[in-house]
Design a protein around this motif. Sequence first.
Motif, mmCIF file in Angstrom:
data_model
loop_
_atom_site.group_PDB
_atom_site.id
_atom_site.type_symbol
_atom_site.label_atom_id
_atom_site.label_comp_id
_atom_site.label_asym_id
_atom_site.label_seq_id
_atom_site.Cartn_x
_atom_site.Cartn_y
_atom_site.Cartn_z
ATOM 1 N N LYS A 1 94.537 132.729 -100.945
ATOM 2 C CA LYS A 1 93.962 131.458 -101.399
ATOM 3 C C LYS A 1 95.027 130.366 -101.458
ATOM 4 O O LYS A 1 94.794 129.217 -101.047
ATOM 5 N N SER B 1 85.542 133.810 -102.837
ATOM 6 C CA SER B 1 84.725 134.180 -103.987
ATOM 7 C C SER B 1 85.220 135.509 -104.545
ATOM 8 O O SER B 1 85.803 136.320 -103.816
ATOM 9 N N ASP B 2 84.978 135.735 -105.822
ATOM 10 C CA ASP B 2 85.252 137.046 -106.407
ATOM 11 C C ASP B 2 84.231 138.076 -105.923
ATOM 12 O O ASP B 2 84.467 139.282 -106.009
ATOM 13 N N LYS B 3 83.098 137.586 -105.422
ATOM 14 C CA LYS B 3 82.054 138.451 -104.888
ATOM 15 C C LYS B 3 81.961 138.230 -103.376
ATOM 16 O O LYS B 3 82.696 137.434 -102.812
ATOM 17 N N VAL C 1 81.162 136.757 -99.959
ATOM 18 C CA VAL C 1 80.886 135.387 -99.520
ATOM 19 C C VAL C 1 79.660 135.405 -98.604
ATOM 20 O O VAL C 1 79.737 135.809 -97.442
ATOM 21 N N TYR D 1 77.979 133.514 -96.596
ATOM 22 C CA TYR D 1 78.140 132.226 -95.920
ATOM 23 C C TYR D 1 76.917 131.839 -95.087
ATOM 24 O O TYR D 1 76.512 130.678 -95.078
#
Length: 277
Positions: free
Chosen positions: A251, A264-266, A268, A270
């Motif tokens: 990141k 994301s922590d989960k 993505v 998209y």
Amino acid sequence: MKCFVCGAEMKDYLQKKMRPEEPEWKYVRCENCGLVLCQTVYEMTDSQLVSLNDEHKSYQGTDENRGVDPHWVERLKCQAKLFADMAIQGVWEPGMCLVDYGCGDGKLSAYVQNEMRVRGEDTCLCELLKYDKYMRPEGPSDYLSDEEMKPGSFDAVFSCSVFEHLLGRPDADEIIGLLKDKGTLCVHTLVCEEVPRDPEWFYLLSGHCTLWTNKSMALLFGQYGFVGCAYHVEARMWFFFKDRHRFEQLKSKAPMIPGEWAFSDKFVDYWKQKPYR
């Protein structure tokens, strides 16, 4: 038939005629997470599956013959540039053990080596090893053997156009189980909000037997203990991190790596709107 991701019932979804001389192939869909499986392929014998994978080679195409996917080569080259950028920025570190699982003819690894040379970097800075269960060269080669694919052996496993070929939980366990405790899974496959109920959908190819939705992939992401997810739009590649520090490192380095990122922590999710590709 039960969904191997969430355990819910699979119901008949659609049928497709793959060859004029054969009965229609049957697809079933999970009523909970939307995962779609080709039941016909799941019920094939081992020898039939080997023939199916061999036949599917033509999908990839080459520089001269692009096959069904006209962007195959461009995408591989984009993924190789991304790999090199991540190595140069220190996300991939010297000495890491990185493998392209289901590498086919080894194009991605070759493009990675070329990309590092073009940039004047040591090609041994981060080497992408090669492994394929079905498509490997005859005779001596630099492909890893089955015996070398030991659980917990790799810092990162690249899986490009493989997850649509998985045959249930054992295959997912095998691939993800190759990661070290703080390893990273790098995935290119098609993930959409909902698999179209359309026999003419371009992705319903004979070798594609597991078709992912955002919900089903998000569930899988959580089941294996990943703590962070990154998606690189141009390379069409997800990165599933078991190591929070490496996730945060990417990141922070992302502004120095060309292309659009989502984090994301989960998982993505998209791709929401049609067309999915």
